[in-house]
Enzyme design. Structure first.
Site, PDB file in Angstrom:
ATOM      1  N   CYS A   8       0.860  -1.180   0.000  1.00 45.99           N
ATOM      2  CA  CYS A   8       0.000   0.000   0.000  1.00 45.99           C
ATOM      3  C   CYS A   8       0.890   1.221   0.000  1.00 45.99           C
ATOM      4  CB  CYS A   8      -0.844   0.055   1.265  1.00 45.99           C
ATOM      5  SG  CYS A   8      -2.232  -1.047   1.216  1.00 45.99           S
ATOM      6  N   GLY A  19       4.544  12.069  -3.100  1.00 46.76           N
ATOM      7  CA  GLY A  19       4.245  10.743  -3.635  1.00 46.76           C
ATOM      8  C   GLY A  19       5.411  10.195  -4.437  1.00 46.76           C
ATOM      9  N   GLU A  68       2.013  -3.547  -5.844  1.00 45.49           N
ATOM     10  CA  GLU A  68       0.956  -4.538  -5.876  1.00 45.49           C
ATOM     11  C   GLU A  68      -0.294  -3.963  -6.527  1.00 45.49           C
ATOM     12  OE1 GLU A  68       0.378  -6.608  -2.135  1.00 45.49           O
ATOM     13  OE2 GLU A  68      -1.718  -6.909  -2.660  1.00 45.49           O
TER      14      GLU A  68
END
Ligand SMILES: [Zn+2]
Lengths: 505, 600
Positions: A356, A369, A390
């Site tokens: 995550c 980010g 993921e």
């Protein structure tokens, strides 16, 4: 681009007719005013606030984070509405329902079925095909953001597994009937959200209502540090918090309080000033801390609860033990303020280097980010592995990664050009940047940089890509460049013993 | 997604792109675009990794389309598209510096930290407005019912209040873990007070009663501090699965294949661990010893110093002037005369040798094994028995046991041995059947020497794999002591008799009848003689033998005196336990005896 509610052939058409305020019920799709525009929206919940009904709606083709409570006057009843198909759930609603609920009974039944079917013949069960099209959830190493929904959606598409569906269908019908009944008898209308939640929590038939609960954002607002943030999604904070106007979150220990006095008292006692782990990176603006989910269970759980407010596809079904959390902070004389984090499986069989990833909303759109993403690749470089985030990615996640990939790939290509050796293979690009070959191909194709010329594959530095890079460089020249300096990273890949793995961390 | 990969690679394969092969990098202007280039105008569809349902979302599509257009070389779209998110604002009414004081100074090195949240947040209960109201009432001298407080406790601080509340909450959770699902009455104050341990401060303990009254009035079925729903137990019931508030379930434990090798590995590891712990323990013990010696040394030094001081005072007092240098000795510790160092010691500094990692010997070599301890215990038992025997011997050294005094003097060696003569066979009925023991070389004797008495089959004895330790059960025979002198008569079914002269010229006719041997079964000695209806016969018995006999009865084991020769009798293994048990009892009895004995 196909609109979401494109109806496939042979599917039952929803019934359409005019509705009145009192016949509106959960599952109805009506046109709702959104920022001066009419947009089709599905009613997910109905409440009476201060004597007038309020509707929690999901706008079609808008992300769930824009779901909101609207007063009756924003619903356009001059147009026909779509009625839900209570007896036989239509595909799109079913799909939508599945996407939105996070941990329904149906899902878990399906999960169990899949788990069971592992031992059975693969081709025999329809469930199994789902396992091919989507990742099969692993109960053992499970992904932190692996949402059981993924599997169920696939299951749905195959039209198999009648069991969970049927049950779910009935449940939905129950809600709708209950909602309708509640409308008809004013005395039964839940007066407050609190009442409703209480009813849902302690009522006899729980299943359907719990589905409802997780479709509706449960926290009104949170205060964290000097910011007030509107949550985006449901997160399993204590159910009591659904009644609070504000939930207070301690910036350092991430503990949560529904009461300001309690929070103030907590702040008097809390001595934590940074994430409770080892600092592995420090530069002029940010630091990174490595936190082990097993050693810092409470903190990591708090972090997950917080990030679930902003990550739709995260699931908190399982505990945090198999993950490491890399937390980025900004320093000042108050302490280390959490800016964002990414989690990483201690041992990922699929080679993901990020499970995550989140920049807290109060720090978004500031380039953090990209730092998080870069940091994750720097770790992969030290590990000597190719990494990839993921899946599924969120919309914001996809954009963030695409931007990062574009930047590093174009930079590398231009470097090669400048060096005078304008040749590079896709795999070399990947190994230099610790990116999977697939992600490199993805990026090159997406930027229209992989082309065929004179019977040869070539990489083309497009004018658009170069222009974007120049623009970025100019911006960095003016505003200063934020990037991870690998020299300042003091990190060795943590080693976990076989025993730790055996005992599930 | 697997789909992505499959599609991408298929696409690549069609065009035979080798990902290992270096590709030439061009600028756009450097290549001539041919319209039939299959990729021209046809951006290959790349899986985004975003869920299908979300991929088509309006705002994301807007951004992606803008990017695609740009990639295709379209003029940059006017405004930057972005994905809207709910708002984030500066918190109103927050005095940040008060809430988060400036308490942090960046250390020079990277932070290393391992305390947990629980370590850092103090008492986890935090008071709310209602609590604050009660607390101020309490501090105004009123209890929860607005009655004046009877105690004289003074003021209760917020911290103490929270600690007491926290204690009540935690204790309830501990005592009634299922209070949320089943209705149980709250623990009473007494129960709460009983559960108090050292962790609760004295202040909080004194305030527990008034706080309890408040807590009781406020407490519902759930925790006063809202908490997330975490299942501690591995219950996977459907209600939990469906509950979106239940989170952080334990993951299922990975199944590990059980193999012999793995088990052995685990055993080795445990042994090693135990060895290391043992070594650590020994080290600590040695350190303690050293420090105790140091302490003693210091105490002695101090005493020496004090004694010297006294001496000095006396000298001053009495105005004694010592010889030259004598007084100095009182002040300065004299250096001890250098000891002649032992040659071995000189070369080797005293070190504690620790097992090095490379030491390949098995850990069990250095560990005490259970068998060793058992052997030790056995040896200890034997030693004790021997010591007791010795003790008894000493007690009895100057005494003669008249009660056991032989009525008949031992036979003189030169006496003619009385011969056994057959006696007329009476009616062939005996109270107990004659023995039919299989042992061949059994001495057929009449006394209670039970050499072959036990019904042991020889096959059994040899078949029993390990040689059981022999336990010699020896009840001394009557006479004669010296077995060599005793001529073994043939086994004869007929009773025998003989004439013998005793002390004082008395004449004895001794009968030797066929009697069953004393049987031993399961450790119980049954002497047929005791059942005999005839009056018991008394035989002279040597004092030594009497002693042995008594010891034998006490311990269940009798060491056969050397003079008795090598005759021993093995017990069948099953009997041992019974004997051991009996000996245990006997030992206890003996221990009770001993103090009395030594006092006397
Ligand atoms: Zn805190």
């Amino acid at each position: 681009m196909a609109p979401r509610n494109d109806v496939k052939d042979g599917e039952p058409q929803p019934e359409r007719s005019y509705a009145t305020l009192s016949t509106l019920r959960v599952g109805v799709k009506a046109m709702v005013d959104k920022d001066g525009e009419k947009r089709k929206a599905e009613i997910l919940s109905i409440q009476t606030r201060k004597g007038s009904p309020t509707f929690y709606v999901h706008y079609q083709e808008f992300n769930k984070r824009l779901d909101e409570w609207v007063p009756a006057d924003r619903i356009d009843l001059s147009e026909e509405v779509e009625w839900p198909l209570p007896e036989k759930v239509d595909e799109k609603k079913k799909q939508k329902t599945k996407e939105q609920l996070s941990n329904s009974k149906a899902i878990n039944k399906a999960l169990k079925n899949i788990n069971r079917s592992v031992s059975e013949s693969r081709e025999a069960t329809p469930l199994d095909t789902s396992a091919k099209t989507s990742r099969r959830p692993s109960f053992q190493g499970g992904k932190e953001n692996r949402d059981p929904n993924v599997t169920v959606i696939a299951t749905e598409e195959l039209g198999g597994t009648p069991l969970p569906d049927d049950e779910h269908t009935v449940d939905l019908a129950d809600i709708q009937d209950a909602a309708a009944a509640a409308k008809a008898v004013p005395g039964h209308v839940p007066q407050t959200r609190e009442e409703e939640v209480e009813r849902l929590r302690f009522g006899g038939s729980m299943t359907q209502n719990q589905t409802e609960i997780s479709r509706v954002r449960n926290l009104e607002r949170i205060q964290m540090g000097s910011h007030e943030i509107e949550p985006w999604y449901f997160s399993p904070y204590p159910a009591e918090f659904a009644d609070c106007d504000m939930v207070y979150i301690c910036e350092f220990c991430l503990c949560y309080f529904g009461d300001n006095t309690q929070f103030t008292r907590h702040r008097k006692k809390c001595t934590l000033l940074h994430p409770p782990g080892n600092e592995v990176y420090r530069d002029d603006t940010v630091s990174f801390f490595e936190i082990d989910g097993r050693r810092q269970r409470t903190w990591c759980r708090n972090l997950c609860l917080l990030s679930k407010l902003f990550l739709d596809h995260k699931t908190l079904y399982y505990d945090v033990d198999p993950f490491l959390f890399y937390c980025m902070t900004e320093r000042d004389e108050h302490g280390h303020h959490l800016v964002g984090y990414f989690s990483k499986e201690k041992e990922c069989s699929e080679g993901y280097n990020v499970a995550c990833i989140l920049t807290l909303p109060q720090y978004q759109r500031k380039g953090f980010g990209k730092l998080l993403i870069q940091f994750s690749y720097e770790l992969s470089k030290i590990e000597g592995k190719l990494g990839s985030p993921e899946k599924p990615l969120s919309d914001l996640g996809l954009l963030g990664y695409r931007a990062y990939w574009q930047e590093v790939i174009v930079d590398l290509l231009i470097d090669r050009e400048i060096e005078g050796t304008p040749m590079i293979s896709v795999e070399e690009l990947g190994s230099t940047l610790a990116m999977t070959t697939n992600d490199v191909l993805h990026t090159l194709q997406n930027l229209n940089m992989l082309r065929y010329s004179n019977k040869n594959h070539v990489i083309v530095l497009t004018d658009a890509a170069v222009a974007a890079r120049d623009k970025l460089k100019e911006k960095e020249r003016v505003k200063g460049k934020r990037m991870i300096d690998p020299e300042r990273l003091q990190w060795k890949p943590p080693v976990f013993s076989a025993a730790a793995r055996t005992w599930n961390w | 997604m697997s789909h992505t990969r499959a599609q991408a690679s298929r696409h690549v394969r069609q065009r035979k792109l080798n990902t290992k092969q270096p590709l030439r990098i061009f600028r756009e202007r450097e290549i001539d675009e041919t319209p039939d280039d299959e990729s021209r105008g046809n951006i290959p569809h790349v899986e985004t990794g975003v869920e299908k349902g979300e991929e088509i979302e309006y705002h994301l599509q807007a951004v992606i389309n803008a990017a695609n257009a740009a990639a295709l070389g379209a003029a940059a779209a006017g405004k930057q598209s972005y994905i809207p998110t709910p708002e984030t604002v500066k918190a109103k009414g927050v005095v940040y510096d008060d809430l988060y004081p400036k308490a942090f100074a960046t250390p020079a090195t990277y932070i290393r930290f391992s305390s947990t949240v629980e370590d850092c947040i103090g008492v986890s209960y935090c008071m709310n407005d209602e609590d604050a109201e009660f607390l101020s009432k309490l501090n105004d001298g009123k209890d929860v019912n607005d009655e004046p407080r009877k105690d004289k406790l003074g003021q209760c601080s917020e911290d103490v209040f929270e600690e007491a509340m926290n204690y009540l909450e935690e204790t309830t959770a501990r005592l009634q873990p299922f209070a949320a699902v089943e209705s149980v009455s709250l623990p009473g104050l007494e129960e709460m007070e009983r559960a108090i341990d050292d962790n609760l401060s004295a202040d909080a303990q004194t305030w527990l009663k008034p706080v309890y009254q408040y807590w009781w009035s406020k407490k519902g079925s759930r925790s006063l501090m809202p908490s997330i729903k975490v299942r501690v137990l591995d219950t996977s019931n459907d209600a939990d699965d469906a509950d979106p508030y239940v989170c952080f379930r334990r993951r299922e434990v990975r199944q590990t294949r059980k193999t012999r090798g793995r088990d052995a590995q685990v055993v080795e590891k445990l042994k090693k661990l135990r060895l290391e712990l043992e070594q650590a323990r020994q080290l600590v013990q040695l350190v303690v010893q050293r420090e105790q010696l140091n302490k003693e040394d210091l105490e002695i030094s101090r005493r020496v110093f004090e004694e010297r001081k006294k001496l000095k005072d006396v000298k001053i007092d009495k105005n004694i002037i010592g010889e030259k240098g004598e007084d100095e000795e009182l002040l300065v510790n004299q250096k001890p005369a250098p000891k002649a160092k032992r040659p071995q010691e000189a070369g080797r500094p005293a070190t504690i040798r620790l097992r090095s990692a490379g030491d390949r010997s098995a850990p069990e070599d250095e560990l005490t094994q259970l068998a060793d301890i058992q052997a030790q215990a056995d040896a200890e038992v034997q030693r004790t028995i021997a010591a007791r025997k010795e003790q008894h011997r000493r007690w009895n050294a100057q005494w003669e046991d008249e009660t056991w005094r032989p009525l008949t003097p031992p036979l003189d060696d030169n006496d003619d041995k009385p011969r056994w003569a057959p006696l007329a066979l009476p009616d062939a009925s005996y109270p107990t059947p004659p023995p039919t023991l299989p042992s061949k070389n059994s001495p057929d004797r009449d006394d209670v020497e039970m050499q072959d008495a036990a019904p042991i089959r020889e096959e059994d004895a040899s078949a029993g794999a390990p040689q059981e330790p022999e336990i010699v059960f020896h009840i001394p025979g009557a006479y004669p002591q010296d077995e060599e002198m005793y001529v073994e008569p043939k086994r004869d079914p007929t009773p025998l008799c003989r004439l013998r002269y005793g002390r004082g010229g008395r004449c004895w006719l001794e009968a030797r009848r066929k009697r069953p041997y004393a049987l031993i079964s399961r450790g119980v000695v049954s002497d047929s003689e005791s059942d005999d209806e005839e009056p018991p016969e008394f035989f002279p018995i040597d004092r030594q033998k009497v002693f042995d006999l008594r010891v034998g009865f006490m311990t269940g084991r009798v060491a056969r005196p050397e003079s008795m020769g090598g005759e021993r009798r093995g017990w069948s293994s099953g009997d041992q336990a019974a004997v051991a048990g009996a000996s245990g009892q006997q030992q206890q009895a003996q221990q009770q005896q001993t103090p009395a004995g030594s006092a006397g």
